[in-house]
Every structure is written in structure tokens, then in C-alpha cells.
Design a protein around this motif. Structure first.
Motif, PDB file in Angstrom:
ATOM      1  N   THR A 127      39.009  13.292 -47.413  1.00  0.00           N
ATOM      2  CA  THR A 127      39.065  12.293 -48.478  1.00  0.00           C
ATOM      3  C   THR A 127      39.765  11.065 -47.923  1.00  0.00           C
ATOM      4  O   THR A 127      40.998  11.024 -47.825  1.00  0.00           O
ATOM      5  N   SER A 150      40.434   8.119 -48.901  1.00  0.00           N
ATOM      6  CA  SER A 150      41.395   7.379 -49.709  1.00  0.00           C
ATOM      7  C   SER A 150      42.750   8.071 -49.818  1.00  0.00           C
ATOM      8  O   SER A 150      43.701   7.495 -50.339  1.00  0.00           O
ATOM      9  N   SER A 151      42.860   9.279 -49.308  1.00  0.00           N
ATOM     10  CA  SER A 151      44.137   9.981 -49.315  1.00  0.00           C
ATOM     11  C   SER A 151      44.848   9.903 -47.968  1.00  0.00           C
ATOM     12  O   SER A 151      45.974  10.392 -47.823  1.00  0.00           O
ATOM     13  N   ARG A 159      47.343   4.556 -47.760  1.00  0.00           N
ATOM     14  CA  ARG A 159      46.058   5.051 -48.245  1.00  0.00           C
ATOM     15  C   ARG A 159      45.390   4.117 -49.237  1.00  0.00           C
ATOM     16  O   ARG A 159      44.162   4.048 -49.295  1.00  0.00           O
ATOM     17  N   ARG A 165      47.403  12.813 -43.091  1.00  0.00           N
ATOM     18  CA  ARG A 165      47.220  13.226 -44.476  1.00  0.00           C
ATOM     19  C   ARG A 165      48.395  12.803 -45.348  1.00  0.00           C
ATOM     20  O   ARG A 165      48.344  12.950 -46.563  1.00  0.00           O
ATOM     21  N   GLY A 178      49.473   9.854 -46.023  1.00  0.00           N
ATOM     22  CA  GLY A 178      49.112   8.779 -46.928  1.00  0.00           C
ATOM     23  C   GLY A 178      49.909   7.490 -46.833  1.00  0.00           C
ATOM     24  O   GLY A 178      49.457   6.448 -47.299  1.00  0.00           O
TER      25      GLY A 178
END
Length: 124
Positions: A28, A30-31, A53, A100, A102
């Protein structure tokens, strides 16, 4: 597993501009916090720029501040590095990286996923 594919490297004259792109897949986007690093032959990999992010926060190494802009398009799962007023010392291989976590991270150890690294060569 996040996969990153960079593009846009090449030969450019000193003082010129270049834009690198990094397309992400497998996660994902956007994360993910995203960053750009670079590594010259025989030298350690160094931080260039990072973006949160959402894209709302960015951070740059002092060596490129004012000449480089990191941005992202979450709809296209892509992060960009716009480089202007290029100098010969901007020449090394550039790596896109993802975390991850962000946020904004400047240390290599925080990034779990890496691209293959397009070569940028600045000629004088």
C-alpha cells in the motif's frame, strides 16, 4: 513484499536538471515512507531526501538542499526526485527506498525495501 523500480537516470551536463522516478508495487504505497539515497564508487551510501506517506513532510540532506525536490503521487504509486543545478559530485548511483513506518527517516537501517539504483552522470 514491496518492489521498487527506478527510472530517469542518465547523462546530464553540470548545471542541468534530471528527474528520477520510483514506481512501487506489492504494497500500500500511501502507507509507506519513501526516501532517496545515493552511493558513489568506494563510498558509503548516503541519505539524499525523504518524504512522509502523505507527502506533507519532506527532509533533505544539507548537500542537496535547495537543489533537490522530493515529491510523490500516491495515485500513481510513484515517488520523484527532481534535481536541479547538478554538480559533478551529484553523479553517483541513486537508490529509492521504502519503509513501512510512514514517516521521515534518514538512516539506511530504517528502510526495508530498495530499488536497483539508476546511474546519474554529470559531465563538466
Amino acid at each position: 513484499q514491496v518492489q521498487l523500480v527506478e527510472s530517469g537516470g542518465g547523462l546530464v551536463q553540470a548545471g542541468g536538471s534530471l528527474r528520477l522516478s520510483c514506481a512501487a508495487s506489492g504494497g500500500t504505497f500511501s502507507s509507506l515512507g519513501m526516501g532517496w539515497f545515493r552511493q558513489a564508487p568506494g563510498k558509503d551510501r548516503e541519505f539524499v531526501a525523504a518524504i512522509s506517506r502523505s507527502g506533507g513532510s519532506t527532509y533533505y540532506a544539507d548537500s542537496v538542499k535547495g537543489r533537490v525536490t522530493i515529491s510523490r503521487d500516491n495515485a500513481k504509486n510513484t515517488v520523484y526526485l527532481q534535481m536541479n543545478s547538478l554538480k559533478p559530485e551529484d553523479t553517483p548511483v541513486y537508490y529509492c527506498a521504502a519503509t513501512r513506518k510512514g514517516g521521515i527517516y534518514i538512516y539506511i537501517s530504517w528502510y526495508a525495501f530498495w530499488g536497483q539504483g539508476p546511474q546519474v552522470t554529470v559531465s563538466t
